[in-house]
Design an enzyme around this catalytic site. Sequence first.
Site, PDB file in Angstrom:
ATOM      1  N   GLU A   1      -0.425   2.935  -4.488  1.00  0.00           N
ATOM      2  CA  GLU A   1       0.329   1.766  -4.068  1.00  0.00           C
ATOM      3  C   GLU A   1       0.650   1.003  -5.360  1.00  0.00           C
ATOM      4  O   GLU A   1      -0.183   0.259  -5.883  1.00  0.00           O
ATOM      5  CB  GLU A   1      -0.478   0.878  -3.115  1.00  0.00           C
ATOM      6  CG  GLU A   1       0.371  -0.256  -2.548  1.00  0.00           C
ATOM      7  CD  GLU A   1      -0.325  -1.608  -2.528  1.00  0.00           C
ATOM      8  OE1 GLU A   1       0.222  -2.525  -1.909  1.00  0.00           O
ATOM      9  OE2 GLU A   1      -1.387  -1.752  -3.136  1.00  0.00           O
TER      10      GLU A   1
ATOM     11  N   ASP B   1      -5.317   1.416  -3.766  1.00  0.00           N
ATOM     12  CA  ASP B   1      -4.760   0.098  -3.534  1.00  0.00           C
ATOM     13  C   ASP B   1      -4.545  -0.646  -4.851  1.00  0.00           C
ATOM     14  O   ASP B   1      -5.319  -0.516  -5.792  1.00  0.00           O
ATOM     15  CB  ASP B   1      -5.731  -0.699  -2.650  1.00  0.00           C
ATOM     16  CG  ASP B   1      -5.229  -2.092  -2.326  1.00  0.00           C
ATOM     17  OD1 ASP B   1      -4.211  -2.191  -1.632  1.00  0.00           O
ATOM     18  OD2 ASP B   1      -5.862  -3.061  -2.782  1.00  0.00           O
TER      19      ASP B   1
END
EC number: 2.4.1.18
Length: 736
Positions: free
Chosen positions: A470, A417
Site C-alpha cells: 500500500e 500497510d
Amino acid sequence: MTDRARYTDPAAAELPQADAEALVRGRHPDPFAVLGWHAQGDGHILRVYAPGARTVEVLARDDGRWRGELTECSTPGLFVIALDEAFPYRLRFHWPDGVHETEDPYAFGLLLGDLDLHLIGEGTHRDLGRCLGAQPMQIDGVPGVRFAVWAPNARRVSVIGAFNGWDGRRHPMRLRHQAGVWELFVPRLAPGEPYKYELVDAQEQVVHKADPVALASELPPGTASKVADLDGIVWHDEAWLARRAESLVPDHPISIYEVHAASWRKHGGNEGELYGWQELAEQLIPYVLEMGFTHIELLPIMEHPFGGSWGYQPLGLFAPTARHGSPADFAAFVDACHQAGLGVILDWVPAHFPTDAHGLARFDGTALYEYAHPFEGVHQDWNTYIYNYGRREVHGFLLSSALHWLKHYHVDALRVDAVASMLYRNYSRRDGEWIPNRHGGHENLEALDFLRHLNRVVAEEVPGTAIIAEESTAWPGVTRAVSEDGLGFAYKWNLGWMHDTLSYMAEDPLYRCHGHHNMTFPQVYAYSEHFVLPISHDEVVHGKRALLDKMPGDEWQKFANLRAYLATQWTQPGKKLLFMGCEFGQWREWSHDRELDWWLLDAPRHAGVRLLVGDLNRLYRELPALHQGDGDPDGFVWVIGNDQTNSVFAWLRCDSKGEPLLVIANMTPVPHEEYRVGVPRNGEWDEIFNSDAECYGGSNLGNLGRLEAIDEPLHGQPASLVLTLPPLAVVLLKPR
C-alpha cells in the site's frame, strides 16, 4: 558423612549477604550462579528460592524417592540442603494453599544454541517464532516451556504468571550476553498458560511486558501473553499449496474481498458477540465463493490492544488476535479457505506500533525497537512509534514476523500497510522536524534495505506467495525486481486510480465533462507497476461516506452510478479489491462496532448490486481479455477517450491471443441512441453484460443481446457498429 548428617547442618550453604539481598530484591544478575546444585567442599549444596513457601522437599527425579527437606536460611524464602552427591531431582513445595511438585528451572543448562544467538544478533534469524517467546518442549525428558526474550539493556528479566503468583522473584532468567537474550526453562508448564516478563529495566524501573514474540495472547483488554503450541496443527491444503503460485501471477484473475473479521457479521446483530474463526469459515467462505472472489483479505488480525484501530496498531506480530479464537482456530480457517479454493491475504503493519506500556515501547528502558529521536521515532499522525529499521535485531524481528504468517499459517500474501510512511524520513513532517539520511536526502535508507530484503527472502523461503504494497506516492519501481533496483513487491495498490475515478464519479453528471481526464489519466501510468485497483475500508469511513452515498443524483441514479463504477473497475487493467458492504451498496459508512447492514439485501436494488458484482467476478474469471493483459500495454486500447460532451468512454481489452472485448461506458443519465463506435472486426457482436439490466435494478435499456458491425472505419478501428447506450451504465460486447 551421610546425606542426612550433611542435611542437618546447612550453615555452609548460606549465601554471601550481597547475593542474598540481590535475590530478595529481584536484582541478582545471574541466578544460575547461586541457585540449583553447586559443589562445595567434598559435597554439594542445593539452593532454592521460593518466597512464601512453608517447606521444600527434594525428590529423586527418576523414581520420586524422598531425599530430604530443605532448610530455610536466615534469608526468608531461601531454602538449602547439603548432600554428598548431586543428582537429577524434583522439588515438592508446600504452599499455604496447597502442595506443588515440579523440576527446578535452575537444574537445566544453556538453552539456546550459539547459532541461534548469532543469527538473532545478526538480524538474520528467519524463524524467531520458534526460537524466542514461549516454546513448549521437552528437555532431558521433562515437559515444560522454554522462554526467551531479547532485552539487552535490562538489569533483570523474570517470567511471571499465575504459576508463580506473578512474582518476579520466583523465576529470574539467565542472560546470554552475546545476543542480549534472556532464557529460562520452566518445567511442567503447558499451552494455555498466561505469562508476561517482569523487567528491571535500564532505568531501574520494574515493568511488566507482554512477550514481543508471543504466539498467542489474552483476550483484550487483558494484556498477558499465552503459551501456545503450533506443532499440533494439522493441514489439509496440500493441493492448494501445490498450485497457489499461479493464482497470484499478473496474467491470472485476482479479485479480493476485503474483510474486517470483527464486523462482517456478529451473533445477534450489532450488540452480539464476535464470530469465531470456525463460524467465519462456515459463513464467510461460502459467501465469498458465491460472490466469485478469488481471495479474502483480512484487515490485520495480529493481536492489538485497541479494537478501534481496526488492527492497524498491532503489538503481537506473531499472534492471531484472541478475539476470534486460538491460533489453531485461525489456522483451521486458512485451511478451510484453501480447501475451498480461496486464497488468504493478511494486512501486515511493519510501519509503526502503539505506545501501550505493556508492549514494545521502551521495552528494556531504552528505545529498543523504535528510533530514539522523536524526529525519527514518532509518527505524528497516529501517535505511534516507528521501528528502527537500521537496528539488525529489529530488522530480523520484522522479517521473521512476515515469514511466520506465510510459513506457519500458510497465508498466501501479505499486504504491507503504510509503505509510503516507511520510505520517507519526512513523511507528514514539517521542515525542521525530520532528520536527513547520511546523504542528506529524505529517503529512509534503512527501511529501503528492509523492504528489499523482505521481498528477496520471501521469494526464496516461501515461493508462490506475494507481498503487496500500500504505497501512495510516485516512488518508482515499487513492483520492479530488487535485482533491477526496484523494491521487489508483487503488486502495488493504485491509490491514484482510486482517487481520480472516485472524484469523477462524485461529480454531478452535468459537470463530469470538466473532469473527463480523471477517468483517462490513470491509464497513462497503468503499466508502470503491477497494480491492484482498490476500493478499500479507508474510502468508506471518517466522513468520506459509503461508496453508494458518494454517488450523485436521486436514489435511482446513485445505484446506477455505483453499478457503472464497479463495472468500470472490473473491466480496466489491474487486479480488483472491494471492501465488504460495497458489494451490495451499503448506505451507512462502515463502523467497526457493528455488523454490515445485511437487511438491505431484502431490497431489490441492493440485491441487484450484489448480483452484478457476482456476475462481474464470473466474467472476469472466464474472459481472459479481462485479466491476461493487466501487465501488458497491448491488452488495453482506448477507442473513445475524448467524448467529453457525452461523457462516453470506450476501450478494448485483449487477451494474449489478441481476442478483443469492447467496453462502453455512458456516464450521464441520458440514454444515447444510435451511438456509433469503432471496433476491430466486422460481423456479429454479443452484448454479454449490461449494468442497466433489470436484474441489477436498472431500466433494462440495451441492444437485445446482439449487434452487427460493418466495414466502416471509425475511431482508428477498421469497422464500427451502432448501439444504444443505456443511462449511467457500462456495456460489454464480445465478437461472435
